[in-house]
Design a protein around this motif. Structure first.
Motif, mmCIF file in Angstrom:
data_model
loop_
_atom_site.group_PDB
_atom_site.id
_atom_site.type_symbol
_atom_site.label_atom_id
_atom_site.label_comp_id
_atom_site.label_asym_id
_atom_site.label_seq_id
_atom_site.Cartn_x
_atom_site.Cartn_y
_atom_site.Cartn_z
ATOM 1 N N PHE A 49 20.090 -12.883 -3.597
ATOM 2 C CA PHE A 49 19.982 -11.738 -2.699
ATOM 3 C C PHE A 49 21.233 -10.868 -2.786
ATOM 4 N N GLY A 50 22.391 -11.516 -2.889
ATOM 5 C CA GLY A 50 23.640 -10.765 -3.064
ATOM 6 C C GLY A 50 23.679 -10.006 -4.374
ATOM 7 N N LEU A 51 23.125 -10.605 -5.431
ATOM 8 C CA LEU A 51 23.071 -9.924 -6.729
ATOM 9 C C LEU A 51 22.212 -8.670 -6.652
ATOM 10 N N ILE A 52 21.044 -8.779 -6.005
ATOM 11 C CA ILE A 52 20.173 -7.614 -5.865
ATOM 12 C C ILE A 52 20.850 -6.537 -5.029
ATOM 13 N N LEU A 53 21.519 -6.940 -3.958
ATOM 14 C CA LEU A 53 22.246 -5.973 -3.136
ATOM 15 C C LEU A 53 23.342 -5.275 -3.931
ATOM 16 N N THR A 54 24.042 -6.050 -4.769
ATOM 17 C CA THR A 54 25.124 -5.466 -5.573
ATOM 18 C C THR A 54 24.597 -4.372 -6.486
ATOM 19 N N VAL A 55 23.496 -4.668 -7.186
ATOM 20 C CA VAL A 55 22.902 -3.671 -8.086
ATOM 21 C C VAL A 55 22.424 -2.464 -7.290
ATOM 22 N N ALA A 56 21.777 -2.719 -6.136
ATOM 23 C CA ALA A 56 21.240 -1.622 -5.326
ATOM 24 C C ALA A 56 22.351 -0.738 -4.766
ATOM 25 N N MET A 81 26.298 -9.504 -15.557
ATOM 26 C CA MET A 81 25.482 -10.340 -14.671
ATOM 27 C C MET A 81 26.231 -11.590 -14.209
ATOM 28 N N GLY A 82 26.847 -12.278 -15.147
ATOM 29 C CA GLY A 82 27.573 -13.492 -14.772
ATOM 30 C C GLY A 82 28.751 -13.199 -13.882
ATOM 31 N N MET A 83 29.479 -12.112 -14.172
ATOM 32 C CA MET A 83 30.635 -11.771 -13.346
ATOM 33 C C MET A 83 30.212 -11.327 -11.951
ATOM 34 N N LEU A 84 29.021 -10.709 -11.831
ATOM 35 C CA LEU A 84 28.552 -10.244 -10.532
ATOM 36 C C LEU A 84 28.242 -11.409 -9.595
ATOM 37 N N VAL A 85 27.773 -12.525 -10.148
ATOM 38 C CA VAL A 85 27.457 -13.678 -9.291
ATOM 39 C C VAL A 85 28.640 -14.631 -9.173
ATOM 40 N N ASP A 86 29.670 -14.437 -9.989
ATOM 41 C CA ASP A 86 30.784 -15.382 -9.994
ATOM 42 C C ASP A 86 31.486 -15.426 -8.640
ATOM 43 N N ASN A 87 31.750 -14.239 -8.070
ATOM 44 C CA ASN A 87 32.404 -14.216 -6.752
ATOM 45 C C ASN A 87 31.565 -14.946 -5.719
ATOM 46 N N ALA A 88 30.263 -14.655 -5.716
ATOM 47 C CA ALA A 88 29.371 -15.285 -4.743
ATOM 48 C C ALA A 88 29.270 -16.792 -4.984
ATOM 49 N N VAL A 89 29.267 -17.216 -6.251
ATOM 50 C CA VAL A 89 29.182 -18.645 -6.566
ATOM 51 C C VAL A 89 30.421 -19.374 -6.061
ATOM 52 N N LEU A 148 30.351 2.015 -19.467
ATOM 53 C CA LEU A 148 30.520 0.582 -19.247
ATOM 54 C C LEU A 148 31.596 0.322 -18.193
ATOM 55 N N PHE A 149 32.711 1.040 -18.298
ATOM 56 C CA PHE A 149 33.814 0.828 -17.365
ATOM 57 C C PHE A 149 33.411 1.210 -15.943
ATOM 58 N N LEU A 150 32.790 2.374 -15.780
ATOM 59 C CA LEU A 150 32.416 2.824 -14.442
ATOM 60 C C LEU A 150 31.429 1.859 -13.787
ATOM 61 N N VAL A 151 30.418 1.430 -14.560
ATOM 62 C CA VAL A 151 29.412 0.522 -14.007
ATOM 63 C C VAL A 151 30.053 -0.807 -13.617
ATOM 64 N N LEU A 152 30.885 -1.359 -14.498
ATOM 65 C CA LEU A 152 31.508 -2.648 -14.213
ATOM 66 C C LEU A 152 32.497 -2.544 -13.052
ATOM 67 N N CYS A 153 33.248 -1.468 -13.026
ATOM 68 C CA CYS A 153 34.237 -1.293 -11.959
ATOM 69 C C CYS A 153 33.551 -1.227 -10.598
ATOM 70 N N VAL A 154 32.518 -0.403 -10.491
ATOM 71 C CA VAL A 154 31.817 -0.240 -9.211
ATOM 72 C C VAL A 154 31.073 -1.515 -8.831
ATOM 73 N N SER A 155 30.317 -2.080 -9.774
ATOM 74 C CA SER A 155 29.488 -3.247 -9.450
ATOM 75 C C SER A 155 30.334 -4.488 -9.153
ATOM 76 N N VAL A 161 33.113 -7.518 -2.415
ATOM 77 C CA VAL A 161 32.950 -7.247 -0.989
ATOM 78 C C VAL A 161 31.759 -8.020 -0.429
ATOM 79 N N LEU A 162 30.642 -8.006 -1.119
ATOM 80 C CA LEU A 162 29.446 -8.689 -0.635
ATOM 81 C C LEU A 162 29.625 -10.203 -0.633
ATOM 82 N N ALA A 163 30.393 -10.740 -1.604
ATOM 83 C CA ALA A 163 30.629 -12.187 -1.622
ATOM 84 C C ALA A 163 31.373 -12.640 -0.379
ATOM 85 N N LEU A 164 32.321 -11.808 0.088
ATOM 86 C CA LEU A 164 33.111 -12.166 1.268
ATOM 87 C C LEU A 164 32.371 -11.903 2.570
ATOM 88 N N VAL A 165 31.370 -11.014 2.547
ATOM 89 C CA VAL A 165 30.675 -10.634 3.786
ATOM 90 C C VAL A 165 29.250 -11.178 3.812
#
Length: 730
Positions: A49-56, A81-89, A148-155, A161-165
């Motif tokens: 759910f956090g991954l979907i929120l991150t992309v959205a 993808m892996g880095m986006l879930v790493d914080n949450a994991v 690539l940089f902009l997408v990775l930086c923002v996501s 933020v979402l992993a902590l909240v």
């Protein structure tokens, strides 16, 4: 009249986005399924759910930043993808461990976030900064991949933020408040088979540190040496279902013959069932019909066929068959089949340029280079040529400058007179509905026949006006008729009065110039029937012999083609690498305040080659520009895992007062699930890209490098830590 789209970029964009949206959806679903099976149903749903929120959340922010929806931006989400879930994991794993220890909800929901918030932020910034040099690169490759940089930086920042909240909030609601466990110590909590394996492996290898590091270093040297066996193809082809057949006929070929041959080719190819449509163009490529292929212009003797197939796989299968068939049927023509590629500024992938004043010497130098190319087994002999056209017959007039100036005749006037007396001098155009008719002025005898002796043809010029003061005043006052003045202005002079003679000689039809200097390019393409034949392999094979060609004084040689584009792109990337390194070092020093720990993290980078090289060799994938970007992404992933591990070792020693040896082992064991989950989700998330012609080399690079990177983080990094800090086994 009926019109058809030959190449419509919006359709290509729509197809690419549609395909990549499905790839992105598949990647997200695969990652969520993996998380559910490995971390439990509810925990997996929370992270998913956090991954979907991150992309959205990332899409509207990227829209404000000016990023468009295209293959690079969508592909960046899959890469990350892996880095986006790493914080949450990391947060979710810490919550589950503290929950099993029996800590109260207010403790287990927030303790891990408080301990790892800053290390995760630093690791996230480092992961994004590894792509900064791509974003800042000023060339076309940087413009293409800069998103690539902009997408990775923002996501990535959104995922932090979402992993902590989001993760603690969902864990409080979706998970049971308490869980009974058999014991409360960390060993009982982290005592699965994989935890036991990592604990026992590290304990044993710490006792053999020198041997372990020696073997790891030997494997690294072997893999770096193996990079020479990896194919080097800097720009991959686009997966368009269209390709182009370029046809260069002999320079003396009539335009009508060229047209008939092109139509015959079209009829011949239209009999093939796997071809959907054929468009024919003569003289040059259709004006601005596509931005990812060169605007080839070959004059009256050039034509091309634009072939549409049902898909890219059909294009790959069909090109060798069509090329072989047309070359056999039209042996006098120079025929090439070209797919769409990012290196549009070169006509051939391998080119060597000679510059100098004398065309004859340049032609001789080019011939020597062409002979070397033909002898190379990796070169398609048919493709070897130079970018000057063959010699052609032309009229050579021996211009008498003094006599011509007295008559008011210039060199261009003689050229116009010769055209008018032979095939005709174009003077205008008449448009008749959809047809354009060229109007030629012809100079003929009174009976309409050609002038047999070209020395007698009339030469005229507006410069023939020579009026005395009396004639001028008489014209103004009306004493002298304007018709007499008009006859005097447009009077002609026989060619024999302004030229010594006219002869027919062989001459260069085209002489190329660069910055005002004559240049010629010897050029060729790799042999497509040899798998290891790439532009880099060809250059490597012929470079020594070509550079051994003796150059006269005033002449120079340089390599151009795809190699020049690759060199410029790499140079532009490397120009900003020091900035990336500075950001990484600054963040690491802020986090650890120790050069030893910074060095510990940095020495792990080169070992990713132990996964990259074997993966590329086994899958027979080339090292492309996208693969290089994938290697940069691996640095960010490796640093992220290493930072959290080293920070956990420090925390166990300072806060929980554990011995250095116990801290190293237990911190590593505590990072097993987050590291494995981040690596596994990234690897399986890359699966949709393995079949993509543009991203497959990047996908293989990241998958192979990350698989070995997991072992580096969980086994090699703790061994290096014990060596640098002189930690003995208890």
């Amino acid at each position: 009249m009926r019109t058809e789209k030959i190449f419509f970029q919006p359709d290509k964009v729509e197809d690419a986005i549609y395909s990549f949206m499905w790839n992105l959806i598949e990647s997200v679903l695969i990652v969520i399924l993996v998380l559910i099976f490995t971390m439990g149903f509810r925990s997996g749903l929370i992270i998913g759910f956090g991954l979907i929120l991150t992309v959205a959340v990332s899409f509207p922010i990227l829209l404000v930043c000016g990023t468009t929806l295209q293959r690079i931006s969508l592909g960046a989400f899959i890469v990350a993808m892996g880095m986006l879930v790493d914080n949450a994991v990391v947060i979710m794993d810490g919550i589950l461990i503290d929950k099993k220890r029996g800590l109260p909800p207010k403790k287990y929901l927030y303790r891990i976030g408080q301990n790892t918030a800053m290390p995760l932020l630093g690791a996230t910034i480092i992961a994004a900064s590894t792509f900064l040099c791509v974003y800042l690169s000023p060339d076309s490759a940087g413009e293409y991949a800069g998103d690539l940089f902009l997408v990775l930086c923002v996501s990535l920042l959104a995922s932090w933020v979402l992993a902590l909240v989001q993760v603690p909030v969902c864990a409080r609601t979706w998970l049971p408040i308490r869980e009974r466990t058999a014991g409360n110590d960390q060993g009982a909590v982290m005592n699965s088979p994989i935890h036991k394996f990592i604990r026992n492996t590290i304990s044993k290898l710490i006792g053999y540190k020198k041997i372990t590091i020696g073997i790891a270093f030997a494997i690294l040297i072997l893999c770096i040496a193996g990079m020479g066996k990896v194919k080097n193809l800097f720009f991959p082809d686009f997966d368009y279902k269209q390709y182009v057949i370029e046809c260069f006929f002999p320079s003396a070929t009539s335009p009508d013959v060229v047209r008939d041959n092109l139509l015959d080719m079209s009829n011949l190819l239209s009999q093939r069932k796997d071809i959907e449509r054929i468009a024919v163009s003569q003289g040059s490529a259709p004006a601005h019909y596509c931005l990812v292929r060169p605007m080839t212009s070959g004059g009256d003797c050039y034509g091309e066929l634009i072939i549409d197939c049902k898909d890219y796989k059909t294009v790959v299968k069909q090109i060798p068959e069509v090329r072989r068939m047309l070359r056999e049927k039209y042996p006098d023509a120079y025929i090439r089949c070209r797919k769409y590629n990012f290196s549009i500024s070169t006509s051939h992938t391998v080119e060597v340029e000679f510059a100098g004043p004398d065309p004859a010497v340049l032609k001789e130098l080019s011939n020597k280079a062409e002979d070397i190319m033909r002898r190379c087994k990796y070169v398609d002999p048919y493709s070897v040529q130079n970018n000057w056209k063959p010699y052609s017959k032309s009229y050579v007039v021996k211009y008498l400058q003094q006599d011509a100036l007295r008559s008011g005749i210039g060199r261009s006037d003689i050229g116009n007179a010769l055209m008018a007396a032979t095939d005709g001098m174009p003077v205008g155009m008449i448009t008749n509905q959809d047809k354009t008719i060229v109007v030629n002025m012809l100079v003929r005898n009174e009976d309409g026949s050609r002038i047999s002796d070209l020395n007698d043809i009339p030469v005229w010029s507006m410069m023939n006006l020579h009026l005395s003061n009396d004639e001028f005043n008489s014209a103004i006052s009306g004493g002298k008729g304007m018709s007499e003045l008009q006859d005097k202005i447009f009077r002609s002079t026989p060619l024999s009065r302004v030229a010594k003679g006219i002869t027919m000689e062989w001459d260069e039809d085209v002489v190329m110039r660069l910055n005002g200097q004559r240049v010629i390019e010897a050029e060729c393409d790799p042999n497509s029937e040899i798998d290891e034949a790439t532009p880099a392999k060809v250059v490597e094979s012929i470079k020594k012999d070509v550079e051994a060609i003796e150059l006269p004084a005033g002449y120079s040689m340089r390599w151009v083609g795809e190699g020049e584009l690759q060199k410029d792109a790499i140079a532009n990337l490397m120009k900003y690498v020091p900035l990336t390194i500075f950001i990484i070092l600054a963040i690491l020093l802020l986090l650890f305040n120790s050069w030893k720990k910074v060095f510990l993290i940095l020495i792990c980078f080169p070992y990713v080659f132990c996964g990259i090289v074997p993966s590329l060799l086994i899958t027979n994938q080339p090292m492309t520009f996208m693969a290089i970007i994938g290697m940069m992404g691996l640095i960010g992933m490796m640093v992220k895992n290493a930072i959290v591990l080293v920070d956990e070792i420090n925390r166990l020693q300072t806060e929980e007062k554990k011995s250095p040896y116990t801290a190293v082992v237990e911190a590593t064991v505590s990072r097993v699930r987050p590291v494995l989950m981040a690596s596994l989700t990234t690897i399986v998330g890359m699966l949709p890209l393995v079949t993509d012609p543009m991203y497959n080399s990047m996908a293989i690079t990241i998958m192979g490098g990350l698989a070995v990177g997991t072992l580096i983080t969980l086994i090699l990094l703790p061994i290096f830590y014990t060596v640098l800090f002189n930690i003995k086994k208890i």
